[in-house]
Structures are given as C-alpha cells and as structure tokens.
Design an enzyme around this catalytic site. Sequence first.
Site, mmCIF file in Angstrom:
data_model
loop_
_atom_site.group_PDB
_atom_site.id
_atom_site.type_symbol
_atom_site.label_atom_id
_atom_site.label_comp_id
_atom_site.label_asym_id
_atom_site.label_seq_id
_atom_site.Cartn_x
_atom_site.Cartn_y
_atom_site.Cartn_z
ATOM 1 N N CYS A 249 0.834 -1.212 0.000
ATOM 2 C CA CYS A 249 0.000 0.000 0.000
ATOM 3 C C CYS A 249 0.870 1.265 0.000
ATOM 4 O O CYS A 249 1.411 1.613 -1.035
ATOM 5 C CB CYS A 249 -1.003 -0.045 1.141
ATOM 6 N N HIS B 123 -3.859 -4.870 -0.022
ATOM 7 C CA HIS B 123 -3.232 -5.510 1.137
ATOM 8 C C HIS B 123 -3.388 -7.030 1.017
ATOM 9 O O HIS B 123 -4.403 -7.569 1.477
ATOM 10 C CB HIS B 123 -3.927 -5.062 2.422
ATOM 11 N N GLU C 285 -2.143 -9.270 2.695
ATOM 12 C CA GLU C 285 -2.122 -9.945 4.000
ATOM 13 C C GLU C 285 -3.513 -10.289 4.513
ATOM 14 O O GLU C 285 -3.676 -11.252 5.265
ATOM 15 C CB GLU C 285 -1.382 -9.082 5.033
HETATM 16 N N1 GLN Z 1 -1.666 6.709 2.819
HETATM 17 C C1 GLN Z 1 -1.849 5.947 1.614
HETATM 18 C C2 GLN Z 1 -3.193 6.212 0.964
HETATM 19 O O1 GLN Z 1 -4.121 6.645 1.617
HETATM 20 C C3 GLN Z 1 -1.624 4.469 1.845
HETATM 21 C C4 GLN Z 1 -2.609 3.834 2.762
HETATM 22 C C5 GLN Z 1 -2.169 2.494 3.290
HETATM 23 O O2 GLN Z 1 -0.979 2.171 3.343
HETATM 24 N N2 GLN Z 1 -3.124 1.706 3.760
HETATM 25 O O3 GLN Z 1 -3.380 5.978 -0.194
#
Ligand code: GLN
Length: 546
Positions: free
Chosen positions: A395, A522, A524
Amino acid sequence: MITTCEKFGRVMSTKYIFITGGVLSGVGKGITTASIGLLLKARGYSVTAIKIDPYLNVDAGTMNPFMHGEVFVTEDGGETDLDLGHYERFLDINLSKRNNITTGQIYLSVIEKERKGEYLGQTVQVIPHITNEIKERIREVAKITSADIVLVEIGGTVGDIEGLPFLEATRQLRMEEGYRNTAFIHVALVPILSTTGEQKTKPVQHSVQELRRIGIQPDIIVARSIRPLEEEARRKIALYANLPPEAVFSSYDVDIIYEIPLILEKSGLGRYLVKRLELQERICNLDQWINFVERLKNPQKEVRIAMVGKYTKLKDSYISIIEAIKHATAEYRLKPILSWYESTLIEKNKLNPLSVVEENDAIIVLPGFGRRGAEGKIEVIKHVINQGKPFLGICFGLQLAVVAIARFLAGLERANSTEIDPYTPFPVIDLLEEQKKIDKLGGTMRLGSYAIRLRKGTITYKMYGEREIVYERHRHRYEVNPKYIDKLEAAGMVISGVSLEGERVEFIELKDYKYFIGSQPHPEFKSRPMKPAPLFKGLLKALLDT
Ligand code: GLN
C-alpha cells in the site's frame, strides 16, 4: 431461529455462543473465540463469528493503530477490529462488515429511527430499544450466513459500563433462544503471584460474580494463565463459579497461537461444548491444522526480514502481515526473524538505512499514512534497489517505492506523493478526481475487494498461479498518477496489475530484478494458514532460491 442443517438431514436451531472477558482486556479472547470456532468447524458444523466493540466509534477506520492495533478490512470494505482477522484465518471464511458491531452503529441507527418517527409515542430507552437493536443485528448475521453456530465475542471486560447493554442483550437472547441453543464462555486471567509462584483465582471469582449480578451464569470458563492451570486452582474456580470442574479449561501461553485450538481440543472443550449445546458429536478432523502447526514448529532455516514502518512499537498494528509471513514461512519451513525499524528514526539520522538493508535477507515496507517517517522509508527503498534484495512494499509501501523509482531511476528529483508534499514538482502519487471531492474521513477510502487484471509474463502473474484476474482487498486514497506511467516504465518499472477499468495501478515490479514487488492492495488480509498469500510466498521463495 430454526435453520435447516442439510448436512445432517434434520432441522436444527441456530446455536449462539457468547464469549465474555474477565479481569483484564487483551487476554486473548479473540484467539479463544476463533479457536472454539475451529473446533466446531472441524466437526463439520458451519460457523460464523461476530465481534462486539462497545466503543462509540462507528467503525475502527478512524482509530489510531497505536492504540487499537490494525484495522482489518473485509471483502465488503468494512474497516473492522483485528479480531475479525483472527476469525477469518482460523475459520477460513470471509466475514462481512456486519460481523463487527459497535455501540456507535447501534446508537446511530436507533437515533436515526427515532428521528424518522419509527418509535412514535414511545420513550426511547437502552432497554428495550438499544438491546433490541443489538439482538436484531446478531440475528441478522445468523440469518444471512445461515451458520449452524454463531460465536459472539463481547469486547472489553465484564464490569465495564459501556459493555452493559450488550451483556443485557445476550442475557435476553438466552431467554428467547433457549438454554440448549445458547452457551456463555467466560475467558478470564489467572495471575501468578511472583513471590510464591501461586496461581490466584480471586480475580476470576470476582468477574464471575459480576457476570452473575447481571443475570448471566457462565457455562464454561477458560482460565488464561502463563502456565497450565493447576488442579487446585481449577477446583476453586469451579466451586465459586457454580460449575463442575470439567467446565473449567486452561489456556496457557504458547509461542504459536495456532496451537491453542489443539490445546483446547485435547483438554475436551470441543466435546464439552457439543454436549452442552445438544449437538451431535462428530469426528473432529484437525489433521491439516496439526500438520501446519508441526511445520511452523520445525523450521529448517532462519530468514531475516526487515519490517519498516511507523507504528512498529505496537506489533498489533501489523498483525495480519505478521501472520501472512508465518503462513508463507510454514510452507517453506523457514523461521522468520523479524526486525522492526521505526522509519522516523532514519529521518533523524538515528538509524542508517543502508544497514537496515544489509542486516536483512528481505525487506517489507509497511502500510501507513501521512508525512512522518515517509522519507525514511524512501531512503530504505533506494538502498534496496541498489542492493537487489527481495522487497515487498504494501500500500503506502508501493506508493513510496514508486516515489523512489521516480527519484532515483527516472531522474525526477523531488518526486513525491501529494500526501507527503502537496507542492512536489512531480506528483507521481496523487488523489484521483473522485477522491478530491470527499471531505469526510470515516469510511471514504477505496475499501474492500476489487478485481485486478494481471499482466502475463510478470512475477506477480506467476505467483498468483498464472490467473488473469485476481481479487485483493484495498484501503487507500492515493494512486499512482497515470501521467507519469510512461516515464516510470521507461526507467524500468513494470506495471504487473491494473484495475479492471485499467486506470489504477495495482501491482508494480522492477525489470530484471529478482523480487521487487509493490502492491496497492493488502494481500495480508486474505492470507490463511495452509493458503499463504501469493506475494508473501513469492518473497520467501526468492530467499530460498538465493
Ligand atoms: N496513505 C496511503 C493512501 O491513503 C496508503 C494507505 C495504506 O498504506 N493503507 O493511499
């Protein structure tokens, strides 16, 4: 509620198991709940699990991971308590946002109904309106899932003011659903006095008394302690809790949480519960689970993995990632040695980013939000690229990998994400137009499962078993800026997965690199024991091959 249980060719009522906590929070109620679910599932029953969080937040989305741990994202985009992750992993099922009930949701909905005039003429009260709403939501999950057994874990500790309406609702459910269809399991801590080494049962006695004061007699007690419960302590708890000693079970500290269901099964909890709920006893098949635990317990080689993030002080902030690593290491019989690096320390020159890379075999840059610590992560990724070590960016980790590629491979100096620097000359990560219009923070990210089209011939494609379309769960606002894709590709970045409409970058790789993967979703959240997430598997496989 009556459901047809086709497996058994007869009609059976839904069974409800309520799990409460005593003495302290954080004694492992979530794992106990998940473990009990597994023991019933292993007997061929279908199971679902609900987590009740008595706080006023509507969901966990706006809560600080430092205090509350990870926000677990469901398929349908719920931002939920991390216990749902334990349930999904132990039970190997997908849950919905409905499986996490909070005081905030209950009150919001009751107040909305009141404003609409649905309770016209009535005084709206905790009992019956709030408790009815709670019962309705629990029964709704039972109905939608048509599970044979619904586990309901009540967060917090018995005696908390905010938990009272939920306990009252479960007390009413016992009356309405009947004794044979409901069971109360109380999980409570048995501390050990350091001076004498004695297991002390008084706190459990008190928390059971507290439960009884509100009309709940537990059917089973799970005593949590460092060591297995001594006979004397078991007898005492049983006596004060008004239970036979066979109803008191011991859950002690173990290194591997996946062992807990095996311990509970061995001590007879599954059998006792089946009998208590007048369910048909069936063979409990835990063979695959036992095999998985054996592999976890007998690794053949150590691997060092750097975990680079901002919330590294509370490991619960990244619990699904830690578990996903375990699932993947079990597959290859590796022992992961995780080293945690607080990325803000790199910015303060208190930690050398090069040594982060050199000290480890693989590097994971963790998800996150905001400016603090971001430059530290970018520095680490720069050295990862130079050294060619296996890398997974999740992410925010993908977004910062793109920033590093832009700065150090594409020559776009001061390239950045607008989340970190709104005035960057090269906004390689930016908000899409639709996100720019949103002003509220709760529940407004791109959330939940979306389809991703993989590009043939990439490592990502290979790791996903050469499937063209895969689904992963998301939680983000920012995206790779389509305007810079040509430049980034010319510098060696490969886009290995895109959203179905083709606009959003979902996965990236680096050309001619052993394993450098960035993942906007994600992975995970979907990793399970015996079914590790492909991208984590890939990271460890890359280590085996070296
Ligand atoms: N801050 C980033 C976004 O909002 C990544 C978010 C995250 O890592 N879950 O896109």
